[in-house]
Scaffold this motif. Structure first.
Motif, PDB file in Angstrom:
ATOM      1  N   THR A  30       0.852  -1.191   0.000  1.00 42.66           N
ATOM      2  CA  THR A  30       0.000   0.000   0.000  1.00 42.66           C
ATOM      3  C   THR A  30       0.885   1.237   0.000  1.00 42.66           C
ATOM      4  O   THR A  30       2.068   1.170   0.350  1.00 42.66           O
ATOM      5  N   THR A  31       0.303   2.365  -0.360  1.00 46.87           N
ATOM      6  CA  THR A  31       1.050   3.626  -0.355  1.00 46.87           C
ATOM      7  C   THR A  31       1.594   3.925   1.034  1.00 46.87           C
ATOM      8  O   THR A  31       2.723   4.398   1.179  1.00 46.87           O
ATOM      9  N   GLU A  32       0.822   3.644   2.059  1.00 44.18           N
ATOM     10  CA  GLU A  32       1.232   3.912   3.436  1.00 44.18           C
ATOM     11  C   GLU A  32       2.597   3.301   3.765  1.00 44.18           C
ATOM     12  O   GLU A  32       3.404   3.899   4.476  1.00 44.18           O
ATOM     13  N   PHE A  33       2.878   2.118   3.243  1.00 45.56           N
ATOM     14  CA  PHE A  33       4.132   1.425   3.537  1.00 45.56           C
ATOM     15  C   PHE A  33       5.200   1.654   2.457  1.00 45.56           C
ATOM     16  O   PHE A  33       6.285   1.076   2.532  1.00 45.56           O
ATOM     17  N   ASN A  34       4.894   2.488   1.458  1.00 43.90           N
ATOM     18  CA  ASN A  34       5.817   2.695   0.337  1.00 43.90           C
ATOM     19  C   ASN A  34       5.934   4.169  -0.023  1.00 43.90           C
ATOM     20  O   ASN A  34       5.662   4.577  -1.146  1.00 43.90           O
ATOM     21  N   GLU A  43       7.104  14.707  -9.417  1.00 45.09           N
ATOM     22  CA  GLU A  43       5.710  14.677  -9.829  1.00 45.09           C
ATOM     23  C   GLU A  43       5.060  13.384  -9.349  1.00 45.09           C
ATOM     24  O   GLU A  43       5.567  12.299  -9.588  1.00 45.09           O
ATOM     25  N   ILE A  44       3.958  13.536  -8.634  1.00 44.78           N
ATOM     26  CA  ILE A  44       3.206  12.384  -8.148  1.00 44.78           C
ATOM     27  C   ILE A  44       1.849  12.405  -8.826  1.00 44.78           C
ATOM     28  O   ILE A  44       1.164  13.417  -8.838  1.00 44.78           O
ATOM     29  N   ASP A  45       1.482  11.289  -9.387  1.00 43.32           N
ATOM     30  CA  ASP A  45       0.220  11.199 -10.119  1.00 43.32           C
ATOM     31  C   ASP A  45      -0.537   9.974  -9.639  1.00 43.32           C
ATOM     32  O   ASP A  45      -0.022   8.869  -9.681  1.00 43.32           O
ATOM     33  N   ARG A  46      -1.737  10.153  -9.182  1.00 46.38           N
ATOM     34  CA  ARG A  46      -2.536   9.058  -8.635  1.00 46.38           C
ATOM     35  C   ARG A  46      -3.659   8.607  -9.578  1.00 46.38           C
ATOM     36  O   ARG A  46      -4.584   7.914  -9.168  1.00 46.38           O
ATOM     37  N   ALA A  90       8.308   5.362 -11.653  1.00 48.00           N
ATOM     38  CA  ALA A  90       8.221   4.323 -10.630  1.00 48.00           C
ATOM     39  C   ALA A  90       6.812   4.306 -10.056  1.00 48.00           C
ATOM     40  O   ALA A  90       6.036   5.239 -10.268  1.00 48.00           O
ATOM     41  N   SER A  91       6.491   3.243  -9.346  1.00 47.46           N
ATOM     42  CA  SER A  91       5.182   3.116  -8.725  1.00 47.46           C
ATOM     43  C   SER A  91       5.350   2.668  -7.282  1.00 47.46           C
ATOM     44  O   SER A  91       6.294   1.952  -6.960  1.00 47.46           O
ATOM     45  N   ASP A  92       4.423   3.086  -6.424  1.00 49.22           N
ATOM     46  CA  ASP A  92       4.510   2.712  -5.015  1.00 49.22           C
ATOM     47  C   ASP A  92       3.961   1.316  -4.744  1.00 49.22           C
ATOM     48  O   ASP A  92       4.216   0.747  -3.696  1.00 49.22           O
ATOM     49  N   HIS A  93       3.207   0.753  -5.669  1.00 50.50           N
ATOM     50  CA  HIS A  93       2.678  -0.605  -5.542  1.00 50.50           C
ATOM     51  C   HIS A  93       2.021  -1.013  -6.845  1.00 50.50           C
ATOM     52  O   HIS A  93       1.770  -0.186  -7.707  1.00 50.50           O
ATOM     53  N   GLY A  94       1.746  -2.304  -6.982  1.00 51.00           N
ATOM     54  CA  GLY A  94       0.994  -2.793  -8.125  1.00 51.00           C
ATOM     55  C   GLY A  94      -0.470  -2.950  -7.759  1.00 51.00           C
ATOM     56  O   GLY A  94      -0.914  -2.517  -6.694  1.00 51.00           O
ATOM     57  N   LEU A  95      -1.211  -3.586  -8.635  1.00 52.16           N
ATOM     58  CA  LEU A  95      -2.655  -3.787  -8.444  1.00 52.16           C
ATOM     59  C   LEU A  95      -3.031  -5.199  -8.863  1.00 52.16           C
ATOM     60  O   LEU A  95      -2.364  -5.792  -9.711  1.00 52.16           O
ATOM     61  N   THR A  96      -4.099  -5.710  -8.293  1.00 46.17           N
ATOM     62  CA  THR A  96      -4.645  -6.981  -8.753  1.00 46.17           C
ATOM     63  C   THR A  96      -6.143  -6.860  -8.965  1.00 46.17           C
ATOM     64  O   THR A  96      -6.837  -6.221  -8.187  1.00 46.17           O
ATOM     65  N   VAL A 162      -7.353  -3.768  -6.576  1.00 49.48           N
ATOM     66  CA  VAL A 162      -6.910  -3.404  -5.234  1.00 49.48           C
ATOM     67  C   VAL A 162      -5.451  -3.803  -5.040  1.00 49.48           C
ATOM     68  O   VAL A 162      -4.825  -4.378  -5.932  1.00 49.48           O
ATOM     69  N   HIS A 163      -4.937  -3.515  -3.869  1.00 50.24           N
ATOM     70  CA  HIS A 163      -3.565  -3.870  -3.512  1.00 50.24           C
ATOM     71  C   HIS A 163      -3.487  -4.025  -2.007  1.00 50.24           C
ATOM     72  O   HIS A 163      -4.466  -3.834  -1.308  1.00 50.24           O
ATOM     73  N   GLY A 164      -2.319  -4.354  -1.524  1.00 52.68           N
ATOM     74  CA  GLY A 164      -2.109  -4.591  -0.105  1.00 52.68           C
ATOM     75  C   GLY A 164      -1.550  -5.976   0.158  1.00 52.68           C
ATOM     76  O   GLY A 164      -0.922  -6.216   1.178  1.00 52.68           O
ATOM     77  N   GLY A 165      -1.759  -6.894  -0.781  1.00 52.23           N
ATOM     78  CA  GLY A 165      -1.296  -8.261  -0.627  1.00 52.23           C
ATOM     79  C   GLY A 165       0.109  -8.464  -1.162  1.00 52.23           C
ATOM     80  O   GLY A 165       0.824  -7.517  -1.489  1.00 52.23           O
ATOM     81  N   ALA A 166       0.483  -9.734  -1.264  1.00 53.53           N
ATOM     82  CA  ALA A 166       1.838 -10.090  -1.699  1.00 53.53           C
ATOM     83  C   ALA A 166       1.822 -10.997  -2.927  1.00 53.53           C
ATOM     84  O   ALA A 166       2.705 -11.835  -3.094  1.00 53.53           O
ATOM     85  N   THR A 167       0.825 -10.838  -3.811  1.00 57.48           N
ATOM     86  CA  THR A 167       0.885 -11.545  -5.083  1.00 57.48           C
ATOM     87  C   THR A 167       1.902 -10.827  -5.960  1.00 57.48           C
ATOM     88  O   THR A 167       2.255  -9.674  -5.714  1.00 57.48           O
ATOM     89  N   TRP A 168       2.358 -11.518  -6.998  1.00 57.35           N
ATOM     90  CA  TRP A 168       3.360 -10.913  -7.889  1.00 57.35           C
ATOM     91  C   TRP A 168       2.897  -9.571  -8.420  1.00 57.35           C
ATOM     92  O   TRP A 168       3.659  -8.606  -8.458  1.00 57.35           O
ATOM     93  N   GLU A 169       1.645  -9.495  -8.859  1.00 55.64           N
ATOM     94  CA  GLU A 169       1.176  -8.261  -9.490  1.00 55.64           C
ATOM     95  C   GLU A 169       1.041  -7.099  -8.502  1.00 55.64           C
ATOM     96  O   GLU A 169       1.063  -5.942  -8.899  1.00 55.64           O
TER      97      GLU A 169
END
Length: 181
Positions: A30-34, A43-46, A90-96, A162-169
């Motif tokens: 998640t963004t909170e941890f990254n 530049e940050i783009d959400r 770069a990205s702070d996390h991926g998505l599934t 969503v995100h937060g897990g530990a799958t590859w994506e």
């Protein structure tokens, strides 16, 4: 990481040098941890997060919006390269898109699931090791992070990504270096 091929191809077609490598995010994804990048980012783009988490996420319309947005990123990179020799994307996390497709699992005793159920947090005084013996997960600090597409009971099923897990994506993200040819 799923969009790195499209973005790299667009930029190469426009005549730029593109180098792409993978990086693993901090867990939970998640963004909170990254937020390591905050002090250095120009530049940050959400937008991608906004599309993925939108309450009205619909396939294929949302997918088409994501593709259109990738073209917009290529345009932004081209503009940045007018005054810079190199741009790092770069990205702070991926998505599934698959969270919840493998069902729900019981939350470890005493844990609180994150809103999408991809991880759950235990209070600091609880032992993580003794509470997760039957769950396919990884443990970071007092967070129990699912490595499958299951979600913890109490987590919301999302119509989007969503995100937060530990799958590859969720936990592998590209670092894309772009420069003039």
């Amino acid at each position: 990481a799923e969009w790195s091929g499209l973005l790299s191809a667009i930029l190469r077609r426009r005549g730029y040098n593109v180098q792409c490598t993978l990086s693993r995010v901090n867990l939970p994804s998640t963004t909170e941890f990254n937020k390591d990048w905050e002090s250095e980012s120009k530049e940050i783009d959400r937008t991608m997060d906004d599309i993925a988490h939108h309450y009205d996420y619909r396939f294929p319309q949302s997918f088409v919006r994501q593709i259109t947005y990738i073209v917009d990123i290529a345009d932004k990179v081209a503009n940045l390269l007018k005054s810079s020799s190199e741009v790092l994307i770069a990205s702070d996390h991926g998505l599934t898109r698959f969270a919840g497709t493998q069902g729900k699992v019981r939350v470890p005793n005493g844990a609180t699931p994150h809103k999408w159920g991809r991880y759950a947090s235990l209070p600091p005084e609880m032992s993580v090791i003794t509470t997760v013996d039957t769950i396919e997960c990884v443990v970071e600090g007092n967070n129990v992070i699912l490595t499958t597409h299951q979600i913890f009971q109490g987590g919301a099923q999302s119509g989007g990504e969503v995100h937060g897990g530990a799958t590859w994506e969720e936990c592998l993200t590209p670092l894309i270096f772009v420069s003039h040819a």
